[in-house]
Design a protein around this motif. Sequence first.
Motif, PDB file in Angstrom:
ATOM      1  N   ARG A 200       2.852  36.047  -2.105  1.00 12.13           N
ATOM      2  CA  ARG A 200       1.676  35.543  -1.970  1.00 12.13           C
ATOM      3  C   ARG A 200       1.848  34.259  -1.972  1.00 12.13           C
ATOM      4  NH1 ARG A 200      -2.631  38.838  -0.449  1.00 12.13           N
ATOM      5  NH2 ARG A 200      -2.557  40.894  -0.477  1.00 12.13           N
ATOM      6  N   GLY A 201       2.467  34.027  -2.570  1.00 16.05           N
ATOM      7  CA  GLY A 201       2.304  32.414  -2.654  1.00 16.05           C
ATOM      8  C   GLY A 201       3.672  31.787  -1.621  1.00 16.05           C
ATOM      9  N   ASP A 202       4.212  31.268  -2.266  1.00 15.33           N
ATOM     10  CA  ASP A 202       5.147  30.373  -1.481  1.00 15.33           C
ATOM     11  C   ASP A 202       7.115  31.352  -2.340  1.00 15.33           C
ATOM     12  OD1 ASP A 202       3.676  28.610  -2.001  1.00 15.33           O
ATOM     13  OD2 ASP A 202       4.837  26.569  -2.542  1.00 15.33           O
ATOM     14  N   PHE A 203       7.958  31.061  -0.891  1.00 18.44           N
ATOM     15  CA  PHE A 203       8.963  32.636  -1.332  1.00 18.44           C
ATOM     16  C   PHE A 203       9.607  31.647  -0.454  1.00 18.44           C
ATOM     17  CE2 PHE A 203       8.274  35.185   1.899  1.00 18.44           C
ATOM     18  CZ  PHE A 203       7.164  35.309   2.337  1.00 18.44           C
ATOM     19  N   TRP A 204      11.099  32.670  -0.748  1.00 15.89           N
ATOM     20  CA  TRP A 204      12.106  32.125   0.255  1.00 15.89           C
ATOM     21  C   TRP A 204      12.396  33.576   0.025  1.00 15.89           C
ATOM     22  CZ3 TRP A 204      14.275  29.779   4.350  1.00 15.89           C
ATOM     23  CH2 TRP A 204      15.363  29.750   4.345  1.00 15.89           C
ATOM     24  N   LEU A 205      12.591  34.674   1.293  1.00 13.51           N
ATOM     25  CA  LEU A 205      12.769  35.942   1.420  1.00 13.51           C
ATOM     26  C   LEU A 205      13.511  35.885   1.658  1.00 13.51           C
ATOM     27  CD1 LEU A 205      11.146  38.497   2.299  1.00 13.51           C
ATOM     28  CD2 LEU A 205      12.338  38.391   4.033  1.00 13.51           C
ATOM     29  N   GLY A 206      15.393  35.546   0.653  1.00 25.20           N
ATOM     30  CA  GLY A 206      16.595  35.647   0.800  1.00 25.20           C
ATOM     31  C   GLY A 206      17.388  36.088   1.862  1.00 25.20           C
ATOM     32  N   ASN A 207      18.687  35.388   1.777  1.00 22.68           N
ATOM     33  CA  ASN A 207      19.418  35.030   2.737  1.00 22.68           C
ATOM     34  C   ASN A 207      20.321  36.452   4.188  1.00 22.68           C
ATOM     35  OD1 ASN A 207      19.262  32.237   3.863  1.00 22.68           O
ATOM     36  ND2 ASN A 207      20.491  31.420   2.000  1.00 22.68           N
ATOM     37  N   ASP A 208      20.059  37.505   2.856  1.00 22.53           N
ATOM     38  CA  ASP A 208      21.033  38.900   2.820  1.00 22.53           C
ATOM     39  C   ASP A 208      19.629  39.298   3.855  1.00 22.53           C
ATOM     40  OD1 ASP A 208      23.530  38.610   1.754  1.00 22.53           O
ATOM     41  OD2 ASP A 208      23.612  39.843  -0.079  1.00 22.53           O
ATOM     42  N   ASN A 209      18.453  39.182   2.954  1.00 21.51           N
ATOM     43  CA  ASN A 209      17.251  39.859   3.868  1.00 21.51           C
ATOM     44  C   ASN A 209      17.386  39.281   5.303  1.00 21.51           C
ATOM     45  OD1 ASN A 209      16.989  41.323   1.880  1.00 21.51           O
ATOM     46  ND2 ASN A 209      16.045  39.684   1.195  1.00 21.51           N
ATOM     47  N   ILE A 210      17.139  38.375   5.470  1.00 19.79           N
ATOM     48  CA  ILE A 210      16.870  37.598   6.865  1.00 19.79           C
ATOM     49  C   ILE A 210      18.320  37.672   8.015  1.00 19.79           C
ATOM     50  CG2 ILE A 210      16.798  35.330   8.081  1.00 19.79           C
ATOM     51  CD1 ILE A 210      15.770  34.155   4.971  1.00 19.79           C
ATOM     52  N   PHE A 211      19.090  37.563   7.056  1.00 22.06           N
ATOM     53  CA  PHE A 211      20.760  38.252   7.853  1.00 22.06           C
ATOM     54  C   PHE A 211      20.410  39.613   8.609  1.00 22.06           C
ATOM     55  CE2 PHE A 211      24.726  40.696   7.598  1.00 22.06           C
ATOM     56  CZ  PHE A 211      25.210  40.292   8.571  1.00 22.06           C
TER      57      PHE A 211
END
Length: 347
Positions: A200-211
Amino acid sequence: MLKRALLRAATLAATLLLLLLEGTGAQVVRDPRKRMAAAAAPKAPGKGQCCDEVRSLKVQVANLTSLLEEMSRRQENVVRQMMELDHQTRQQEARVTEAEAKYSEINNRVGIMQLQAAQAVTQTSADAIYDCASLYSRNYKISGEYKLPADEFLGTPELEVFCDMESNGGGWTVIQRRKVGLTSFDRDWKQYKKGFGTIRGDFWLGNDNIFRLTRQPTVLRIELEDWEGEIRYAEYQHFTLSNELNSYKLFIANYSGNAGQDSLRYHNNTNFSTKNKDNDKCVDDCAKLRKGGYWYNCCTDSNLNGVYYRYGEHTKNTDGITWYGWHGPNYSLKRVEMKIRPQNFQP
Ligand SMILES: [Ca+2]
């Protein structure tokens, strides 16, 4: 009511004044025919009697005057009280409006929670939910947190995501957000691989997930907001990451938007770097210089995972959250969101 009383008092005072004048012998005779008679009339009664009458009339006039003053004072009081009441009424109305706004906000939240509870039911159908776009096409059209179910076939775990169901048609899975400024983005390779922060705030979803999410043809949308509250966007009709073995290399194409010169293009075809993995195209160590994880070239035209600087603190540094094409290398933005959806998405 008050007016009528005042009027009556004034009339009485006028009558008394008339009587007083007549009493003092000021000969107020309206009818000219009577004037002679009056002149010829014998002198008024004894001097003592006249003066008594005058004195008593004077007293009455004085009484009336003070009565009038008293009434006018009361009228002022009433006016003041009415103004005070009016003020209180307005205050109360404002409070009611505020309460109503809060009620409707809570109501909205309850609505969202109900929807999310409904969608938590395990999906058994063949067409699995793997992003916000598939949720959207199943009629989940409210922005918020959602849980994407694990996919046994792909061997992927359950994933918490934030769906933007409003911007430019909705269906967006948010992969990055900067808006609170309390989460550090100066993280290592492993943390960028898995993801970090709060959804809900600041985050990076993760390179594995984005891939994983970009294995189908994908659109990337970047939204930027400056400290004056102005919002711009950059959209790429094509966006893909390669896998970890290939250092999550970035591929983007077909820029459109109003964020000035395309400031991600310079990062196209470069590997992802973090402070403990220098994959950039520079003798420098860009991840350390810019204090983030990003597709550093040599080094930046944008630094969306840089340091969060508050308004007024960002004029001397080059490690802020920058987008050169809009505000240059020394202006750190107030808010950034990166979000993706499939190219074939139909709003
Ligand atoms: Ca280097």
